[in-house]
Motif scaffolding. Structure first.
Motif, mmCIF file in Angstrom:
data_model
loop_
_atom_site.group_PDB
_atom_site.id
_atom_site.type_symbol
_atom_site.label_atom_id
_atom_site.label_comp_id
_atom_site.label_asym_id
_atom_site.label_seq_id
_atom_site.Cartn_x
_atom_site.Cartn_y
_atom_site.Cartn_z
ATOM 1 N N UNK A 1 0.829 -1.214 0.000
ATOM 2 C CA UNK A 1 0.000 0.000 0.000
ATOM 3 C C UNK A 1 0.862 1.262 0.000
ATOM 4 N N UNK A 2 1.999 1.217 0.674
ATOM 5 C CA UNK A 2 2.902 2.381 0.666
ATOM 6 C C UNK A 2 3.412 2.663 -0.745
ATOM 7 N N UNK A 3 3.729 1.589 -1.474
ATOM 8 C CA UNK A 3 4.202 1.784 -2.860
ATOM 9 C C UNK A 3 3.085 2.350 -3.734
ATOM 10 N N UNK A 4 1.856 1.825 -3.567
ATOM 11 C CA UNK A 4 0.723 2.335 -4.342
ATOM 12 C C UNK A 4 0.480 3.814 -4.029
ATOM 13 N N UNK A 5 0.537 4.170 -2.744
ATOM 14 C CA UNK A 5 0.356 5.579 -2.351
ATOM 15 C C UNK A 5 1.448 6.446 -2.958
ATOM 16 N N UNK A 6 2.703 5.936 -2.966
ATOM 17 C CA UNK A 6 3.805 6.695 -3.567
ATOM 18 C C UNK A 6 3.559 6.946 -5.053
ATOM 19 N N UNK A 7 3.032 5.926 -5.730
ATOM 20 C CA UNK A 7 2.724 6.084 -7.155
ATOM 21 C C UNK A 7 1.616 7.112 -7.368
ATOM 22 N N UNK A 8 0.601 7.095 -6.509
ATOM 23 C CA UNK A 8 -0.475 8.087 -6.611
ATOM 24 C C UNK A 8 0.064 9.499 -6.380
ATOM 25 N N UNK A 9 0.957 9.634 -5.402
ATOM 26 C CA UNK A 9 1.567 10.942 -5.151
ATOM 27 C C UNK A 9 2.405 11.394 -6.341
ATOM 28 N N UNK A 10 3.063 10.440 -6.993
ATOM 29 C CA UNK A 10 3.859 10.782 -8.183
ATOM 30 C C UNK A 10 2.964 11.302 -9.296
ATOM 31 N N UNK A 11 1.821 10.634 -9.498
ATOM 32 C CA UNK A 11 0.864 11.093 -10.515
ATOM 33 C C UNK A 11 0.384 12.506 -10.179
ATOM 34 N N UNK A 13 3.191 15.052 -10.856
ATOM 35 C CA UNK A 13 3.346 15.297 -12.296
ATOM 36 C C UNK A 13 2.225 16.202 -12.798
ATOM 37 N N UNK A 14 1.005 15.924 -12.369
ATOM 38 C CA UNK A 14 -0.125 16.749 -12.797
ATOM 39 C C UNK A 14 0.034 18.195 -12.387
ATOM 40 N N UNK A 15 0.428 18.422 -11.129
ATOM 41 C CA UNK A 15 0.582 19.799 -10.632
ATOM 42 C C UNK A 15 1.706 20.517 -11.363
ATOM 43 N N UNK A 16 2.845 19.824 -11.550
ATOM 44 C CA UNK A 16 3.981 20.470 -12.221
ATOM 45 C C UNK A 16 3.652 20.818 -13.672
ATOM 46 N N UNK A 17 2.952 19.921 -14.360
ATOM 47 C CA UNK A 17 2.599 20.191 -15.752
ATOM 48 C C UNK A 17 1.544 21.294 -15.852
ATOM 49 N N UNK A 18 0.638 21.333 -14.900
ATOM 50 C CA UNK A 18 -0.345 22.425 -14.879
ATOM 51 C C UNK A 18 0.352 23.766 -14.677
ATOM 52 N N UNK A 19 1.381 23.774 -13.845
ATOM 53 C CA UNK A 19 2.138 25.016 -13.623
ATOM 54 C C UNK A 19 2.820 25.469 -14.909
ATOM 55 N N UNK A 46 1.395 10.979 -21.321
ATOM 56 C CA UNK A 46 2.100 9.706 -21.495
ATOM 57 C C UNK A 46 2.680 9.208 -20.173
ATOM 58 N N UNK A 47 3.310 10.130 -19.438
ATOM 59 C CA UNK A 47 3.918 9.736 -18.175
ATOM 60 C C UNK A 47 2.865 9.312 -17.156
ATOM 61 N N UNK A 48 1.759 10.050 -17.110
ATOM 62 C CA UNK A 48 0.686 9.709 -16.177
ATOM 63 C C UNK A 48 0.089 8.347 -16.502
ATOM 64 N N UNK A 49 -0.170 8.092 -17.783
ATOM 65 C CA UNK A 49 -0.720 6.799 -18.188
ATOM 66 C C UNK A 49 0.238 5.660 -17.859
ATOM 67 N N UNK A 50 1.529 5.910 -18.066
ATOM 68 C CA UNK A 50 2.527 4.873 -17.770
ATOM 69 C C UNK A 50 2.527 4.543 -16.278
ATOM 70 N N UNK A 51 2.462 5.568 -15.431
ATOM 71 C CA UNK A 51 2.461 5.325 -13.988
ATOM 72 C C UNK A 51 1.181 4.626 -13.559
ATOM 73 N N UNK A 52 0.046 5.033 -14.142
ATOM 74 C CA UNK A 52 -1.235 4.397 -13.796
ATOM 75 C C UNK A 52 -1.220 2.923 -14.186
ATOM 76 N N UNK A 68 0.934 1.101 -11.806
ATOM 77 C CA UNK A 68 0.275 0.957 -10.510
ATOM 78 C C UNK A 68 -0.766 -0.165 -10.545
ATOM 79 N N UNK A 69 -1.511 -0.260 -11.654
ATOM 80 C CA UNK A 69 -2.514 -1.326 -11.772
ATOM 81 C C UNK A 69 -1.865 -2.704 -11.805
ATOM 82 N N UNK A 70 -0.796 -2.810 -12.602
ATOM 83 C CA UNK A 70 -0.089 -4.086 -12.688
ATOM 84 C C UNK A 70 0.516 -4.445 -11.328
#
Length: 230
Positions: free
Chosen positions: A14-24, A27-33, A187-193, A196-198
């Motif tokens: 669960x910690x790894x999954x949470x880390x992946x969600x935080x990464x997504x 990335x979203x916030x940085x790209x929005x900026x 692309x990066x977000x989809x790759x991380x998602x 995370x699913x796998x």
């Protein structure tokens, strides 16, 4: 890893999954900026284009007023056209005062400097033509307009058009950069998602096998077997 308890394995997963969600999210916030920064750049460049086009329009109005002033048949009309020239000149100055602080990019500033330098010569030519119209013959005024002032006006407008073309190119580049940033973020977000699913599916299988393997089946089935033996 074999000695880890089920609780420890679940916690790690669960910690790894949470880390992946935080990464997504990061990335979203940085790209929005970045997209917001590009949008502000485009808005600024569009504003500069608007001011530059306004200056071009007013130079045309000055040219028309000077021509009308030459063709005027009475003093009132001459005064009216002269006022139109001076009013347009003042309006151009106001546009330049708004435009100049916005121009910070070296290439754009260089082109605007060129236009400002020619503008000084054009104003001097306007003043000379006005004096000729007020004191000299129509032929003399026409010769000065055609041979001296019109070429200066052409250089002034060419410099402004060059500035506009440069700004239009910058707007296009900013739009392309924004699109590239969107593509990269997607692309990066989809790759991380997908990862995370796998990973979540693999984690679930790992936990299930770690629990059922030693028991030889489901815990309820193993308990039933033990109870029958007992």
């Amino acid at each position: 890893m074999k000695n880890l308890t089920v609780a420890a394995r679940l916690t790690i997963g669960f910690c790894i999954v949470i880390a992946l969600l935080l990464a997504v999210a990061a990335i979203g916030v940085s790209r929005l900026a970045l997209l917001d920064e590009n949008t502000q750049r485009i808005e600024k460049q569009v504003e500069m284009l608007g001011l530059s086009n306004s200056i071009l329009h007013k130079t045309d109005r000055i040219a028309v007023a000077l021509r009308n002033m030459m063709l005027a048949t009475n003093g009132d009309d001459v005064a009216k056209q002269k006022k139109a020239v001076l009013d347009s000149r003042q309006a151009i100055m106001q546009d330049i005062e708004k435009l100049w602080p916005l121009v910070t990019e070296p290439g754009a500033r260089e082109r605007l400097e060129k236009a400002k330098a020619v503008r000084g010569s054009y104003i001097e030519g306007q003043e000379k033509l006005i004096r000729l119209i007020e004191t000299s013959t129509l032929d003399e005024s026409r010769r000065f307009l055609n041979n001296e002032l019109r070429p200066i006006l052409g250089k002034y407008q060419d410099a402004l058009i060059e500035f506009n073309a440069y700004q239009s190119e910058q707007v296009t580049l900013a739009g392309r950069e924004a699109h590239a940033q969107y593509q990269s973020a997607r692309s990066l977000t989809l790759a991380i998602v997908v990862f995370a699913l796998v990973f979540a599916a693999g984690l679930a299988l790992w936990v299930i096998r770690s629990v059922t393997g030693p028991l030889g089946g489901e815990p309820a089935t193993a308990q039933a077997v033990i109870e029958r033996i007992a």
